[in-house]
Motif scaffolding. Structure first.
Motif, PDB file in Angstrom:
ATOM      1  N   ASP A  86     -54.327  -1.913  22.441  1.00 32.31           N
ATOM      2  CA  ASP A  86     -55.243  -2.499  22.688  1.00 32.31           C
ATOM      3  C   ASP A  86     -55.647  -3.192  21.247  1.00 32.31           C
ATOM      4  OD1 ASP A  86     -55.689  -1.444  25.706  1.00 32.31           O
ATOM      5  OD2 ASP A  86     -57.487  -0.352  24.304  1.00 32.31           O
TER       6      ASP A  86
ATOM      7  N   LEU B 127     -52.640  -5.653  21.627  1.00 32.11           N
ATOM      8  CA  LEU B 127     -52.877  -6.271  23.168  1.00 32.11           C
ATOM      9  C   LEU B 127     -54.161  -7.638  23.016  1.00 32.11           C
ATOM     10  CD1 LEU B 127     -53.124  -3.532  25.200  1.00 32.11           C
ATOM     11  CD2 LEU B 127     -51.479  -6.006  25.498  1.00 32.11           C
TER      12      LEU B 127
ATOM     13  N   THR C 210     -45.951  -8.256  26.200  1.00 30.03           N
ATOM     14  CA  THR C 210     -47.083  -7.521  27.202  1.00 30.03           C
ATOM     15  C   THR C 210     -46.651  -6.415  27.477  1.00 30.03           C
ATOM     16  OG1 THR C 210     -47.863  -9.748  26.560  1.00 30.03           O
ATOM     17  CG2 THR C 210     -49.326  -8.016  28.476  1.00 30.03           C
ATOM     18  N   ASP C 211     -45.588  -6.309  28.136  1.00 29.02           N
ATOM     19  CA  ASP C 211     -45.201  -5.203  29.055  1.00 29.02           C
ATOM     20  C   ASP C 211     -45.029  -3.836  27.809  1.00 29.02           C
ATOM     21  OD1 ASP C 211     -44.973  -6.477  31.684  1.00 29.02           O
ATOM     22  OD2 ASP C 211     -43.288  -7.000  31.446  1.00 29.02           O
TER      23      ASP C 211
ATOM     24  N   GLU D  51     -48.241  -2.515  26.934  1.00 28.35           N
ATOM     25  CA  GLU D  51     -48.824  -1.856  28.018  1.00 28.35           C
ATOM     26  C   GLU D  51     -48.068  -0.449  28.348  1.00 28.35           C
ATOM     27  OE1 GLU D  51     -52.251  -2.136  29.491  1.00 28.35           O
ATOM     28  OE2 GLU D  51     -52.156  -4.164  29.158  1.00 28.35           O
TER      29      GLU D  51
ATOM     30  N   LYS E 239     -48.910   1.713  25.224  1.00 25.72           N
ATOM     31  CA  LYS E 239     -50.951   1.700  26.620  1.00 25.72           C
ATOM     32  C   LYS E 239     -50.722   4.017  27.132  1.00 25.72           C
ATOM     33  CE  LYS E 239     -54.925   1.005  27.729  1.00 25.72           C
ATOM     34  NZ  LYS E 239     -55.825  -0.577  28.241  1.00 25.72           N
ATOM     35  N   GLN E 240     -49.215   3.431  28.005  1.00 21.31           N
ATOM     36  CA  GLN E 240     -49.566   4.468  28.885  1.00 21.31           C
ATOM     37  C   GLN E 240     -48.378   5.962  29.383  1.00 21.31           C
ATOM     38  OE1 GLN E 240     -49.215   1.720  32.197  1.00 21.31           O
ATOM     39  NE2 GLN E 240     -50.867   0.327  31.829  1.00 21.31           N
TER      40      GLN E 240
END
Length: 316
Positions: free
Chosen positions: A195, A198, A208-209, A212, A215-216
């Protein structure tokens, strides 16, 4: 005055049209005054293209990027029409230097290669021998090394020796480095760090991908990446960050934070490699080179992004 560089420096060679991420795409390229004056003297069709391809309306002249943010002189084959038409000596200072960077001291200039360039990344991260610094030029002068410069260089050498101690794992070396800098990395989850990244200025949608995905993705079953091949590559990465980033502490005084930033950068890149392994079934050093390239382009070339991360190292 001396010119000093890492031992791999003289092996670098631009791969031109074989580059997957050309530095002639997506970057605003300033044209220095001396080169601009030379371009004004060029006649014929190429001279006309130069007049049309450079914006001189602002304080600093720059090439006018075309479709896909390509330099107007990057041809369809991925080669530079200026070099083809005028020779390599015709390039502006930025194009001549990239991906080189320089740090200046009272008795020396240090030069290095940025890993935002894939050719430089491969050269640095795949080197097996330990990185050492070598003298490329010496004019015989006896300039005195000022005390702040000397203190930083001695400290950096100590930290580099810690990182290059191959009797320990690279992660243990990173911990010892933090202890030597009297710093800790705030205890945040990867999702929380993602985060923070980001929130920074970003250039590539692929970056960006990746954030993400960081993060996941559950890394509980991800490979540790602690084989000798990976340990050496991560050592080279951490030494690269120390060599490039610590000198800025002479300007901002953030000695401890910049050391911690080097460790944070290594760990984020490592975990992005682990995410890649989970999502794609495998990961290799070419993936490390690409992830490091993205990280460098997105973070190291933005003073604002680096400053935001330095601040984050002091926030719980």
């Amino acid at each position: 005055m001396k010119l000093i560089a890492p031992n791999y420096y003289t092996k670098f060679k631009c791969i031109a049209d074989r580059c997957k991420h050309s530095c002639c795409i997506g970057w605003v390229i300033d044209v220095d005054p001396d080169t601009l004056a030379y371009y004004h003297s060029v006649t014929g069709p190429l001279g006309e293209r130069l007049k049309k391809g450079i914006d001189e309306s602002g304080e600093t002249a720059h090439f006018i990027l075309g479709k896909g943010e390509r330099c107007p002189f990057l041809n369809k084959s991925g080669l530079c029409d200026l070099i083809i038409g005028l020779g390599e000596d015709c390039l502006c200072q930025i194009c001549t230097d990239h991906p080189r960077y320089r740090n200046f001291y009272s008795d020396r200039t240090e030069i290095g290669l940025g890993i935002c360039c894939e050719a430089a990344g491969k050269l640095i991260l795949k080197q097996q021998e330990k990185t050492t610094l070598v003298v490329l030029e010496d004019d015989g002068g006896v300039e005195e090394l000022e005390a702040p410069d000397e203190s930083l260089l001695v400290w950096r050498e100590q930290l580099m020796q810690i990182v290059q101690d191959r009797s320990r794992s690279i992660e243990k070396r990173a911990d010892v480095l933090l202890q030597a800098a009297e710093m800790t990395i705030p205890n945040r989850s990867l999702a929380e760090w993602a985060d923070i990244y980001l929130e920074l200025e970003r250039l590539e949608s692929d970056w960006t991908d990746r954030l993400e995905e960081l993060k996941q993705t559950d890394l509980s079953k991800a490979p540790v990446l602690d084989t000798p091949e990976w340990e050496i590559a991560f050592e080279q990465l951490l030494v690269y960050f120390l060599y490039r980033q610590l000198p800025f502490a002479l300007d901002d005084g953030e000695y401890e934070a910049r050391a911690a930033f080097c460790v944070l950068s290594y760990r984020i890149i490592r975990d992005l490699c682990r995410v890649h392994a989970v999502l794609h079934g495998s990961v290799d050093l070419d993936d490390l080179v690409e992830i490091s390239r993205q990280y460098s382009a997105e973070i190291e070339y933005s003073d604002e992004n680096v400053e935001a991360l330095l601040d984050a190292l002091f926030e719980e």
